[in-house]
Design a protein around this motif. Structure first.
Motif, PDB file in Angstrom:
ATOM      1  N   MET A   1     -27.070 -28.642  36.665  1.00 30.44           N
ATOM      2  CA  MET A   1     -26.589 -29.560  35.632  1.00 30.44           C
ATOM      3  C   MET A   1     -25.067 -29.491  35.517  1.00 30.44           C
ATOM      4  O   MET A   1     -24.484 -28.425  35.707  1.00 30.44           O
ATOM      5  CB  MET A   1     -27.192 -29.205  34.270  1.00 30.44           C
ATOM      6  N   LYS A   2     -24.466 -30.616  35.177  1.00 30.62           N
ATOM      7  CA  LYS A   2     -23.053 -30.634  34.836  1.00 30.62           C
ATOM      8  C   LYS A   2     -22.957 -30.702  33.319  1.00 30.62           C
ATOM      9  O   LYS A   2     -23.399 -31.667  32.697  1.00 30.62           O
ATOM     10  CB  LYS A   2     -22.346 -31.817  35.482  1.00 30.62           C
ATOM     11  N   ASN A  15     -18.856 -16.717  26.857  1.00 26.73           N
ATOM     12  CA  ASN A  15     -20.204 -16.203  27.124  1.00 26.73           C
ATOM     13  C   ASN A  15     -21.116 -17.306  27.661  1.00 26.73           C
ATOM     14  O   ASN A  15     -21.868 -17.104  28.623  1.00 26.73           O
ATOM     15  CB  ASN A  15     -20.811 -15.612  25.849  1.00 26.73           C
ATOM     16  N   ILE A  16     -21.053 -18.468  27.011  1.00 21.20           N
ATOM     17  CA  ILE A  16     -21.902 -19.588  27.440  1.00 21.20           C
ATOM     18  C   ILE A  16     -21.510 -20.044  28.846  1.00 21.20           C
ATOM     19  O   ILE A  16     -22.368 -20.273  29.703  1.00 21.20           O
ATOM     20  CB  ILE A  16     -21.796 -20.761  26.441  1.00 21.20           C
ATOM     21  N   PHE A  20     -24.029 -19.916  32.204  1.00 17.11           N
ATOM     22  CA  PHE A  20     -24.510 -21.089  32.924  1.00 17.11           C
ATOM     23  C   PHE A  20     -23.911 -21.192  34.325  1.00 17.11           C
ATOM     24  O   PHE A  20     -24.579 -21.676  35.247  1.00 17.11           O
ATOM     25  CB  PHE A  20     -24.247 -22.357  32.110  1.00 17.11           C
ATOM     26  N   GLU A  21     -22.687 -20.742  34.499  1.00 19.84           N
ATOM     27  CA  GLU A  21     -22.127 -20.736  35.849  1.00 19.84           C
ATOM     28  C   GLU A  21     -22.860 -19.740  36.736  1.00 19.84           C
ATOM     29  O   GLU A  21     -23.001 -19.972  37.950  1.00 19.84           O
ATOM     30  CB  GLU A  21     -20.635 -20.434  35.792  1.00 19.84           C
ATOM     31  N   ASP A  28     -17.663 -27.756  32.128  1.00 16.06           N
ATOM     32  CA  ASP A  28     -16.330 -28.127  31.667  1.00 16.06           C
ATOM     33  C   ASP A  28     -16.222 -27.725  30.205  1.00 16.06           C
ATOM     34  O   ASP A  28     -17.213 -27.766  29.465  1.00 16.06           O
ATOM     35  CB  ASP A  28     -16.088 -29.630  31.809  1.00 16.06           C
ATOM     36  N   TYR A  29     -15.014 -27.372  29.778  1.00 15.20           N
ATOM     37  CA  TYR A  29     -14.853 -26.805  28.436  1.00 15.20           C
ATOM     38  C   TYR A  29     -13.757 -27.517  27.653  1.00 15.20           C
ATOM     39  O   TYR A  29     -12.704 -27.868  28.193  1.00 15.20           O
ATOM     40  CB  TYR A  29     -14.516 -25.311  28.553  1.00 15.20           C
TER      41      TYR A  29
END
Length: 227
Positions: A1-2, A15-16, A20-21, A28-29
């Protein structure tokens, strides 16, 4: 997922992102809503993880702009410490698809994102068709079929059903339905209930799997519960 992560707590965002990576997702943040709107305007995402208390533009406003101004139906899950019923109702009314209260576990967040992404894929337009489970609306012939059986709806229930099909990845509020059908002059709430009853009678009466679900106090959702 992107994934687009919109969160102003740097430690939580890190942390998130790392979690997920490590699962081979792209993240993207953004630490504020205004930057996030620019990112969404210039890129496509499978899922948006959205905090409510953000600098510049809060999560509720971001979600409304996403749905109304950008006409973007990317699934959104709100993360927040605000856990009152009114906060949740406001979140769903602004267009979020799910709501997760802090503190939360990362595996639960991942499970919710995976479910939203799966439902979104199942409801995408395929070859000019809207598909939810075994329900198909062919936009070229204007025919609605379930399990290859043609369904017949009067104009207003038909319009409501198509709205629900286009947004089957999320809850559609009563207000949204009223705006779609009657603009700024909605009738008594009993009229909407009667139309929903007509949809449910034609859509679900002959099937063990029910597609039309009432989300009490919020609105309605069209979903295949076996997905």
């Amino acid at each position: 997922m992107k994934i687009l992560l919109v969160e102003d707590n740097n430690d939580l965002a890190l942390n998130i992102t790392e979690y997920f990576e490590s699962k081979n997702h792209i993240v993207d943040y953004s630490a504020d809503g205004l930057t996030a709107i620019n990112l969404v305007s210039n890129d496509e995402y499978d899922i948006i993880i959205l905090d409510i208390m953000l600098p510049g533009m809060d999560g509720f406003t971001f979600c409304k702009k996403l749905r109304v101004d950008l006409e973007d139906e990317t699934p959104v899950i709100m993360l927040t410490a605000r856990d009152t019923e009114q906060d949740k109702l406001t979140g769903f009314s602004s267009g979020t698809d799910d709501y997760l209260v802090k503190p939360f576990s990362l595996p639960e967040l991942e499970a919710r994102l995976s479910a939203l992404n799966r439902r979104n894929r199942n409801s995408l337009i395929k070859d000019k068709k809207l598909v939810v489970g075994d329900l198909v609306y062919d936009q070229s012939t204007l025919e609605i079929r379930r399990d290859n059986k043609t369904l017949i709806f009067k104009p207003v229930p038909r319009k409501i059903l198509i709205l629900l099909m286009r947004n089957s990845h999320r809850v559609v509020t009563r207000h949204e339905i009223e705006q779609e059908v009657w603009n700024d002059d909605p009738p008594d709430s009993e009229v909407l209930r009667a139309h929903i009853y007509a949809i449910r009678r034609e859509l679900d009466k002959d099937y063990s799997v029910k597609l039309l679900h009432t989300i009490h106090g919020v609105g309605y959702r069209l979903a295949n519960t076996t997905d």
